[in-house]
Write a protein that holds these residues in place. Structure first.
Motif, PDB file in Angstrom:
ATOM      1  N   LEU A 137      46.431  -0.959  22.044  1.00 37.79           N
ATOM      2  CA  LEU A 137      47.501  -0.641  23.155  1.00 37.79           C
ATOM      3  C   LEU A 137      47.634   0.672  23.518  1.00 37.79           C
ATOM      4  CD1 LEU A 137      50.484  -2.509  21.220  1.00 37.79           C
ATOM      5  CD2 LEU A 137      48.991  -3.380  22.762  1.00 37.79           C
ATOM      6  N   ASP A 138      48.428   1.142  24.867  1.00 38.30           N
ATOM      7  CA  ASP A 138      48.694   2.211  25.189  1.00 38.30           C
ATOM      8  C   ASP A 138      49.380   3.101  24.331  1.00 38.30           C
ATOM      9  OD1 ASP A 138      49.757   4.572  26.464  1.00 38.30           O
ATOM     10  OD2 ASP A 138      49.375   3.707  28.492  1.00 38.30           O
ATOM     11  N   GLN A 139      48.673   3.969  23.414  1.00 35.41           N
ATOM     12  CA  GLN A 139      49.445   4.634  22.398  1.00 35.41           C
ATOM     13  C   GLN A 139      50.883   5.282  23.066  1.00 35.41           C
ATOM     14  OE1 GLN A 139      48.027   3.865  19.349  1.00 35.41           O
ATOM     15  NE2 GLN A 139      50.368   4.359  18.752  1.00 35.41           N
ATOM     16  N   ALA A 140      50.874   6.145  24.109  1.00 32.17           N
ATOM     17  CA  ALA A 140      51.918   6.918  24.445  1.00 32.17           C
ATOM     18  C   ALA A 140      53.070   6.040  24.994  1.00 32.17           C
ATOM     19  CB  ALA A 140      51.624   7.554  25.808  1.00 32.17           C
ATOM     20  N   ALA A 141      52.780   4.745  25.529  1.00 32.89           N
ATOM     21  CA  ALA A 141      53.534   3.739  25.854  1.00 32.89           C
ATOM     22  C   ALA A 141      54.260   3.115  24.701  1.00 32.89           C
ATOM     23  CB  ALA A 141      52.909   2.763  26.969  1.00 32.89           C
ATOM     24  N   PHE A 142      53.466   2.817  23.729  1.00 34.09           N
ATOM     25  CA  PHE A 142      53.984   2.181  22.433  1.00 34.09           C
ATOM     26  C   PHE A 142      54.861   3.224  21.759  1.00 34.09           C
ATOM     27  CE2 PHE A 142      53.635   1.303  17.958  1.00 34.09           C
ATOM     28  CZ  PHE A 142      53.868  -0.081  18.105  1.00 34.09           C
ATOM     29  N   ASP A 143      54.685   4.185  21.675  1.00 30.45           N
ATOM     30  CA  ASP A 143      55.312   5.374  21.035  1.00 30.45           C
ATOM     31  C   ASP A 143      56.682   5.374  21.669  1.00 30.45           C
ATOM     32  OD1 ASP A 143      53.587   5.871  18.929  1.00 30.45           O
ATOM     33  OD2 ASP A 143      52.749   7.633  19.914  1.00 30.45           O
ATOM     34  N   LYS A 144      56.739   5.442  22.981  1.00 28.97           N
ATOM     35  CA  LYS A 144      57.888   5.424  23.770  1.00 28.97           C
ATOM     36  C   LYS A 144      58.702   4.474  23.852  1.00 28.97           C
ATOM     37  CE  LYS A 144      59.498   6.715  28.405  1.00 28.97           C
ATOM     38  NZ  LYS A 144      59.121   6.631  29.918  1.00 28.97           N
ATOM     39  N   ALA A 145      58.127   3.220  23.796  1.00 27.55           N
ATOM     40  CA  ALA A 145      59.004   2.068  23.301  1.00 27.55           C
ATOM     41  C   ALA A 145      59.541   1.761  21.973  1.00 27.55           C
ATOM     42  CB  ALA A 145      57.874   0.859  23.477  1.00 27.55           C
ATOM     43  N   LEU A 146      58.996   2.399  20.855  1.00 28.25           N
ATOM     44  CA  LEU A 146      59.680   2.588  19.544  1.00 28.25           C
ATOM     45  C   LEU A 146      61.009   3.185  19.589  1.00 28.25           C
ATOM     46  CD1 LEU A 146      56.678   3.179  17.013  1.00 28.25           C
ATOM     47  CD2 LEU A 146      57.971   0.804  17.268  1.00 28.25           C
ATOM     48  N   ASP A 147      61.057   4.254  20.353  1.00 27.41           N
ATOM     49  CA  ASP A 147      62.222   4.994  20.566  1.00 27.41           C
ATOM     50  C   ASP A 147      63.101   4.497  21.477  1.00 27.41           C
ATOM     51  OD1 ASP A 147      61.217   6.815  18.574  1.00 27.41           O
ATOM     52  OD2 ASP A 147      60.243   7.888  19.908  1.00 27.41           O
ATOM     53  N   ASP A 148      62.960   3.557  22.232  1.00 27.63           N
ATOM     54  CA  ASP A 148      63.524   2.647  23.313  1.00 27.63           C
ATOM     55  C   ASP A 148      64.905   2.127  22.892  1.00 27.63           C
ATOM     56  OD1 ASP A 148      64.872   1.619  25.581  1.00 27.63           O
ATOM     57  OD2 ASP A 148      62.861   0.627  26.235  1.00 27.63           O
TER      58      ASP A 148
END
Length: 198
Positions: A137-148
């Motif tokens: 997965l796109d790591q930056a997008a995943f990390d951002k989504a975890l905090d969404d």
């Protein structure tokens, strides 16, 4: 008829209409497990990714999905149990992976590795990030989504919906809106699905 008697009858009639309307809308409420418009069977499962019973049911459910294909709709919804420290974040991680088309793959990794991360009293975010890396997965997008907050709200809304439908533990299944009772084994679920299909 006295004025008081007429007033009492009107009140009784209004109450009867309100109660009848409530019962009608309650009976037709398909929030928990809607049946598709074309008459196919719909199976809704409320699960907690940290729950050992959900992990035990998972292979049977996957087998049923494969066997029935498009003839039966399977809808997995989150019901993170508050006493499970990481179940809510795990659910958010699944939805974050889903935003990149890997929801089912993340479910599989969560259950395959459940014994490694479940039951921990510290955050397992690093483990979930590792799963995202395994899936490419796109790591930056995943990390951002975890905090969404919106993803978290989606997970909590599913839990609220489940509670309203009568879910008190996991896994809980509804087959065309009817709550499944008994152990959710492959054979038992298949029998329940076939009963509805016949």
């Amino acid at each position: 008829m006295s004025k008081n008697a007429r007033l009492s009858l009107i009140i009784v009639a209004v109450v009867a209409v309100v109660v009848a309307g409530f019962l009608l809308f309650s009976r037709n409420d398909t929030t928990a497990a809607p049946q598709s418009a074309d008459g196919r069977v719909t199976v809704v499962e409320y699960l907690d990714l940290e729950c050992p019973s959900c992990r035990a049911a998972y292979p049977g459910v996957e087998r049923l999905k494969t066997e029935y294909g498009e003839r039966v709709t399977f809808d997995v919804r989150h019901f993170p149990i508050p006493s499970h420290r990481n179940s809510e974040l795990a659910a958010v991680a699944v939805e974050a992976a889903g935003a990149q088309g890997k929801r089912d793959d993340m479910f599989r990794l969560m259950f395959d590795a459940q014994q490694e991360w479940a039951g921990q009293q510290t955050s397992q975010r690093a483990a979930f990030t590792g799963f995202a890396q395994q899936l490419g997965l796109d790591q930056a997008a995943f990390d951002k989504a975890l905090d969404d907050p919106a993803l978290r709200e989606r997970v909590l809304a599913q839990r609220t919906e489940g509670s309203k439908a009568g879910v008190t533990g996991t896994p809980t299944f509804f087959i065309n809106g009817t709550k499944f009772t008994g152990a959710p084994t492959y054979d038992a679920l298949k029998a329940a699905i076939e009963k509805v299909r016949s």
